[in-house]
Every structure is written in structure tokens, then in C-alpha cells.
Enzyme design. Structure first.
Site, PDB file in Angstrom:
ATOM      1  N   THR A   1       0.817  -1.212   0.000  1.00  0.00           N
ATOM      2  CA  THR A   1       0.000   0.000   0.000  1.00  0.00           C
ATOM      3  C   THR A   1       0.854   1.267   0.000  1.00  0.00           C
ATOM      4  O   THR A   1       1.994   1.252   0.469  1.00  0.00           O
ATOM      5  CB  THR A   1      -0.904  -0.005   1.254  1.00  0.00           C
ATOM      6  OG1 THR A   1      -1.503   1.280   1.397  1.00  0.00           O
ATOM      7  CG2 THR A   1      -0.103  -0.281   2.520  1.00  0.00           C
TER       8      THR A   1
ATOM      9  N   TYR B   1      -1.932  -0.455  10.994  1.00  0.00           N
ATOM     10  CA  TYR B   1      -2.056  -1.102   9.675  1.00  0.00           C
ATOM     11  C   TYR B   1      -0.839  -0.787   8.814  1.00  0.00           C
ATOM     12  O   TYR B   1      -0.172  -1.695   8.292  1.00  0.00           O
ATOM     13  CB  TYR B   1      -3.339  -0.636   8.966  1.00  0.00           C
ATOM     14  CG  TYR B   1      -3.351  -0.967   7.484  1.00  0.00           C
ATOM     15  CD1 TYR B   1      -3.460  -2.281   7.035  1.00  0.00           C
ATOM     16  CD2 TYR B   1      -3.232   0.049   6.516  1.00  0.00           C
ATOM     17  CE1 TYR B   1      -3.453  -2.591   5.672  1.00  0.00           C
ATOM     18  CE2 TYR B   1      -3.226  -0.254   5.156  1.00  0.00           C
ATOM     19  CZ  TYR B   1      -3.339  -1.577   4.739  1.00  0.00           C
ATOM     20  OH  TYR B   1      -3.317  -1.876   3.397  1.00  0.00           O
TER      21      TYR B   1
END
Ligand code: NAD
Ligand code: TDX
Length: 341
Positions: free
Chosen positions: A122, A147
Site C-alpha cells: 500500500t 495497519y
């Protein structure tokens, strides 16, 4: 004989789009390894494939048989959830990735010719931008949420296995995806669902955070291109050059849902509800994907206006999917943590 591709997390939002794209376009054998958490649904995959329902932290090379490639999507993927349950993220995203790297190394018995470990990551590993600038492949890692810290750590392990053992790897870091089959805890499907049901739209802070949105099928196409033509050991950023302030995007969603439901324009504006900001909320993400375009010729195929129209229409047509995926384990978690949504 056709090649065997191990896809982890293939029952999730992006993994299923990738498997569907792969098998629509190529002859190969796919084995999906997925734990089927609240976010995974076998029905998201429209092809007949082999399926191993298992936690990636527990897989062993014996049960996978021979395979040529791994495309690794499996992860805990929701930032808000990582704030309430950080250890789950460390387990799946860090330990799970390291386990798969070790399994690949063992299964391939150090003979890496023709093999590839593709790690899907990501843009959040790069941290947050101010008003200007873009993340490039050279931007230093600066994750802020549990995360993004877990994804950053998994990226480091992938590079460590490449450097230490010569494992053939590639990493891509993508911006926010949208499209069909996304779990309705993420902004776009959650807000479509709430607009339909006349429920409040919880806008974090002032709604001024910026995200760069990419249609999920364009992400699947980018992975295909990098998988087939990317340089071993390299990293590629994937993004849509499509930045939206949350509040502006939310207004587009309201307009689109109201129009497609035949409601008068402005009907659902009153649902916008400003709520306490997300802890550690990154202000802006924006990806520079010019390396991917320049070296491998990929660029997004869908204009955002068309993509959001298709996406809203899909959720309106698939209320059964929405109902089924939000029942069961998710319902219990949701009631405990998100009574305000
Ligand atoms: P998702 O939450 O929709 O799906 C995750 C899938 O992984 C589910 O099928 C789930 O059952 C499975 N899974 C979770 N934990 C597992 C475990 N321990 N063992 C086996 N399977 C497990 O996620 P997504 O949005 O499809 O994201 C896929 C990947 O892409 C992730 O690695 C994520 O970090 C990355 N990514 C997502 C986005 C985005 O906008 N959604 C953007 C860039 C990168
Ligand atoms: O209820 C909400 N209200 C709100 O204002 C939700 C769920 C989100 N938001 C804001 C937070 C973000 O600024 O909308 C933006 C998008 O939020 P999410 O959909 O939760 O995505 P984000 O946090 O940006 O992370 C996503 O993109 C990168 C994915 O979930 C990650 O898996 C991916 O790596």
C-alpha cells in the site's frame, strides 16, 4: 503444463478481482489460500479454482504442492480496525508474510529459476503528504497507523528475503482502491450503503483528508503487467493520479446514489455528519506512478466519473451481497465498536 499460481487473500476485494482478471486472460492453475475472515467470500471468485481455507500464519510447504508463483494479498486491511485490534494486524500482515516467504524458500528448495514472490502493498507505508508532492518509489517509509506499520514491516521482510536468500520478489504499493465486492467498512461502500438506507454518513474531522482513488480492475491489470514484465527485486507504485478530498468525494456519492434511486437532487445532503477524527489520520496520499507507465506502459483505463457510476450501480444491484457480508462475525464486531455508524 500450465503454471501454478498461489494467490493468498483471493476471496477478498482486490484478490478476487485479480483472480478473475487472471483467469479471464490466461491459462494457469490457481490455488487460493484464504482464511475467510469477515472480509473474505468465496463467491467473489467467479472461476472454478482450488481453495485452501487456512490462516497464512499456519501454512506449510507440504500442503501446497508444487507451485511457480505466489501473489500475496492476504492481510488485515482496514485502518480503523487496526486502531482497535493492532495485534491481529501484526500477526497476519507481518508474521503471515514472513511465514509465506519461508514457505516459498523451502518449497522452491533454493532453486529460484522461473519463480516469483509478488507482494501486494500500500501507499500508506510512505506516511502522509502535505498539500504538495507525490510518493515515489524512493520516498522513505514513515508509517503512522498499526495497519501501515504492519504493511511496512511486511515490505521490509520481503526485501530482506530477496537480499539474504536471493528470493525472486517484486513489491507494488498502490493507492486507495474502489469498485465492486469491497467490504462496507471502507469509505465508498459504507457511504453508498448508508445513503441508500438514510443513515448518517460519519465524516472524520473536517472531511479534508485527500486520497488517490483507483478502480480495482485497473489495480488488477497493473499487477498483471508487473507480474509479467516487472524487474525482479524492484518496487512499483500504482496510482490513479486521481486525488479527492473526502468531503468532495462524499458529495459525488450522494448525488450519484440519489440520482440512480430517482430521488430529488440534494435529498441525502442532510446525512453528512462530522464526527471525531480518526486517530493519527494521514492528511494526504498521492502516488506518482510514472515509473510504471514509463517502464511497463501501464496507466489507468477508467475515468473516475465512469468508475464511481459503475460502482454505485453495482452496490445498488447487489443488496443481497451487502446483506450477507455484513452478517455473522462482522455484525458482532461492528456492534461492539461502531455503534455510531
Ligand atoms: P480485504 O480485507 O478485502 O481482503 C483480505 C483477504 O485476506 C480476505 O479474503 C481475508 O479472508 C484474507 N485474510 C485475512 N487474514 C488472513 C489470514 N491470516 N490468512 C489467510 N487469509 C487471510 O483486503 P483488500 O482490500 O482486498 O486488500 C488486499 C491487499 O491489498 C492487502 O494486502 C492490502 O494491504 C492491499 N491494498 C489494499 C488497498 C485498498 O484500497 N483496499 C490499497 C492498496 C493495497
Ligand atoms: O467512516 C468513515 N469516514 C471517513 O471519513 C471511513 C470508513 C473513512 N473515512 C475517511 C478516512 C480516510 O481519509 O475516508 C478516507 C478513506 O478511508 P478508508 O476507506 O478507511 O481507507 P484508508 O484509510 O485511506 O485506507 C485504504 O487505502 C489504502 C485501505 O483501507 C487500505 O487497505 C489501503 O492500503
Amino acid at each position: 503444463m500450465s503454471k501454478k499460481v498461489l494467490v493468498t487473500g483471493g476471496a477478498g476485494f482486490i484478490g478476487s478481482a485479480f483472480i478473475n482478471h487472471l483467469l479471464d486472460n490466461f491459462q494457469c492453475q490457481v490455488l487460493c489460500v484464504d482464511k475467510l475472515t469477515y472480509a473474505g467470500r468465496k463467491e467473489n471468485i467467479k472461476h472454478n479454482i482450488d481453495f485452501l481455507e487456512k490462516d497464512i500464519c499456519d501454512v506449510t510447504s507440504d500442503e501446497l504442492g508444487d507451485f511457480d508463483y505466489i501473489v500475496h494479498f492476504a492481510a488485515e486491511s482496514h485502518v480503523d480496525r487496526s486502531i482497535t485490534e493492532p495485534l491481529e494486524f501484526i500477526k497476519t500482515n507481518v508474521l503471515g508474510t514472513a511465514t509465506l516467504l519461508q514457505v516459498a524458500k523451502e518449497a522452491w528448495k533454493h532453486d529460484f529459476e522461473g519463480k516469483l514472490f509478488y507482494h501486494v502493498s500500500t501507499d500508506e507505508v510512505y506516511g502522509s503528504l502535505g498539500e504538495e508532492g507525490f510518493f515515489t518509489e524512493e520516498t522513505a517509509y514513515d508509517p503512522h497507523s498499526p495497519y501501515s506499520a504492519s504493511k511496512a514491516s511486511s515490505d521490509h521482510f520481503v526485501r530482506a528475503f530477496a537480499d539474504t536468500y536471493g528470493l525472486p520478489t517484486v513489491i507494488s504499493n498502490c493507492s486507495n482502491n474502489y469498485g465492486s465486492y469491497q467490504f462496507p467498512e471502507k469509505l465508498i461502500p459504507l457511504f453508498i450503503k448508508n445513503i441508500v438506507n438514510n443513515k448518517p454518513l460519519p465524516v472524520y474531522g473536517k472531511g479534508e483528508n485527500v486520497r488517490d482513488w483507483l478502480f480495482v480492475n485497473d489495480h488488477a491489470r497493473a499487477i498483471d503487467v508487473i507480474f509479467h514484465k516487472g524487474k525482479l527485486g524492484d518496487t512499483y507504485n500504482i496510482g490513479g493520479f486521481n486525488e479527492w478530498k473526502n468531503i468532495d468525494l462524499i458529495k459525488v456519492m450522494i448525488k450519484t446514489v440519489d440520482r440512480l434511486l430517482g430521488r430529488e437532487e440534494g435529498t441525502s445532503d442532510k446525512l453528512i455528519t462530522y464526527v471525531t477524527d480518526r486517530a493519527g489520520h494521514d492528511l494526504r496520499y498521492a502516488i506518482d506512478s510514472s515509473k510504471l507507465k514509463g517502464e511497463l506502459g501501464w496507466e489507468p483505463s477508467l475515468q473516475f466519473e465512469e468508475g464511481i457510476e459503475k460502482t454505485v450501480a453495482w452496490y445498488l444491484d447487489n443488496s443481497e451481497w451487502l446483506e450477507s457480508i455484513t452478517s455473522g462475525a462482522y455484525k458482532v464486531y461492528y456492534a461492539k465498536n461502531y455503534n455510531n455508524k
